[in-house]
Design a protein around this motif. Sequence first.
Motif, short mmCIF file in Angstrom:
data_model
loop_
_atom_site.label_atom_id
_atom_site.label_comp_id
_atom_site.label_asym_id
_atom_site.label_seq_id
_atom_site.Cartn_x
_atom_site.Cartn_y
_atom_site.Cartn_z
N VAL A 65 0.84 -1.20 0.00
CA VAL A 65 0.00 0.00 0.00
C VAL A 65 0.87 1.24 0.00
O VAL A 65 0.62 2.22 -0.72
CB VAL A 65 -0.94 0.00 1.23
N LEU A 113 0.93 4.16 -2.75
CA LEU A 113 0.65 5.57 -2.45
C LEU A 113 1.78 6.47 -2.93
O LEU A 113 1.55 7.58 -3.40
CB LEU A 113 0.43 5.75 -0.94
N TYR A 167 -10.71 8.98 2.12
CA TYR A 167 -9.98 7.74 1.80
C TYR A 167 -10.48 7.15 0.49
O TYR A 167 -9.70 6.71 -0.35
CB TYR A 167 -10.14 6.76 2.95
N SER A 171 -6.86 6.97 -1.82
CA SER A 171 -6.14 5.70 -1.94
C SER A 171 -7.01 4.47 -1.79
O SER A 171 -6.52 3.34 -1.90
CB SER A 171 -5.03 5.65 -0.88
N ASN A 192 -7.09 1.94 -4.87
CA ASN A 192 -5.79 1.30 -5.07
C ASN A 192 -5.50 0.28 -3.96
O ASN A 192 -4.98 -0.81 -4.23
CB ASN A 192 -4.70 2.36 -5.11
N ASP A 193 -5.86 0.64 -2.74
CA ASP A 193 -5.66 -0.31 -1.63
C ASP A 193 -6.51 -1.56 -1.83
O ASP A 193 -6.07 -2.68 -1.53
CB ASP A 193 -6.02 0.35 -0.30
N TRP A 245 -9.96 -6.03 7.59
CA TRP A 245 -9.51 -4.96 6.70
C TRP A 245 -10.47 -3.77 6.66
O TRP A 245 -10.03 -2.62 6.73
CB TRP A 245 -9.29 -5.53 5.30
N ASN A 293 -9.78 0.41 7.45
CA ASN A 293 -9.75 1.25 6.24
C ASN A 293 -11.08 1.97 6.04
O ASN A 293 -11.62 2.03 4.92
CB ASN A 293 -9.40 0.40 5.01
#
Length: 465
Positions: A16, A20, A102, A106, A109-110, A148, A152
């Motif tokens: 990650v 980033l 968030y 990102s 992509n995460d 997760w 997040n």
Amino acid sequence: MHLSSTRFPQAFAALVFLALVMLSSVLGAQAPGAQLFRIFLKDGGTLVSYGEFARVGGRVLIPVPVGDVAAEPKLQVISIDEALVDWAATETYAETLRANRYAETSGENDFVLLRGQVTIALNDIALTADPARRLAMAQEARGNLAAWPSKNFGFKAAEVAQLVSVFDDVIAEMKAEAGQQGAFDLSLVAMTLPPPPVPMLPAPDIRTSLELAFKAATLAAEPAERTALLQRLAESLAFAPKNALWAPALKTRVAASLATEQRADRAYAGLVTSTLKEANTRASRGEVNSLQAIIARALRADDALGRKRRGEMAGLLATLDLKLIEAQRVRLAQDAWVLRRDEIRQYEKRIENPIDRIDGFRKWLESIRALAGPDPRYLRPLDDRAALALTELAAAAPPAEAQAAHQLFAASLQMTRQAAVLRRKAVSSNDITIARDAASAATGALTLGARATEELQRLLSLPAK
């Protein structure tokens, strides 16, 4: 590779981070400006925080924007009492705002990286021969995957739940192959879903931004913060466009509040200055009752001013407490001096003759010091009278406090005798060097006599600071 508690989090975090870094330039261009957090108040109002706020020591630190939040507004950090805040609403809004940011930056992509890790974990499990090891790997990966979303901001929790179900099926199949019977472990199935998001408030326009900043100023816990924010508001309103019909009324309110704060600043500054000036004088005189009256008067003045400067008053009262202690020490020394004063005066009376003689020696010693006499016929009588004064002084036992003065008087008389002897010797030998030595001795006698007199007068004076 598999989603284990030892390898999965580190590897995932590293991936990650790299993602980033690679995307930082793109995200920097696409992401909106600073997030506008909202502080929901118990009175139903709100404040805007330009970026994250912080809770410290019962206060909430808020960077308050002054001006157009869509541009780069001026910021003024203030603190308010955390008891004024509706924390349930404030924290829920903040979590939703962070989750939105968030998702905008990102999150996608995460999540792509996460799906890749899931694929790798499933492949590793499939390639592992040991059934017990495969089951442990699947259970560990499933647990990390289920956690997760909570780490997040609940991003794509529904999609993650579908991925978790894949591992549930794998784990169930593995247990069936291993002949393990019984209910499925509910701790593995349970997955915490994020709370439903709350609607975001629109960014305030310039008028609303300035009005909210004014409200923040009225709630500021520290006067200096309040004054600074009001000054920023006044500066911003000075450039308000003429067609802003709302500006004059707000400008008047800001100016009135700022004038009130400045009057309070001046009033408390005057109170502190005048109070400390008088307190210093009273403390140096040991006037304990006067110091107590000054403290009471300062408290009454604070009441009359509306108790608007707690910090200044706390500092003033702390200083006055120290001054009161100082006055108490001085008063104790004065009382002790009263008990000893009569004994010191009796000592002064006992050495009256030696002191008179020392005063009488002054003109002769000044002549010796100036290498200008006196008449040689007076030198032996000077020595004899100094010796007599020493005898008289030795007969007068000093009290403990007067020991230093007594020794100085004695040293002065000894130097007087030395000056007389050396001057007589210089005259008889016509030696200028010896005459200079006599002058030095005369200087010492005069200096020591003056110091002894000052010390005795100090003992007879009322002690002060």
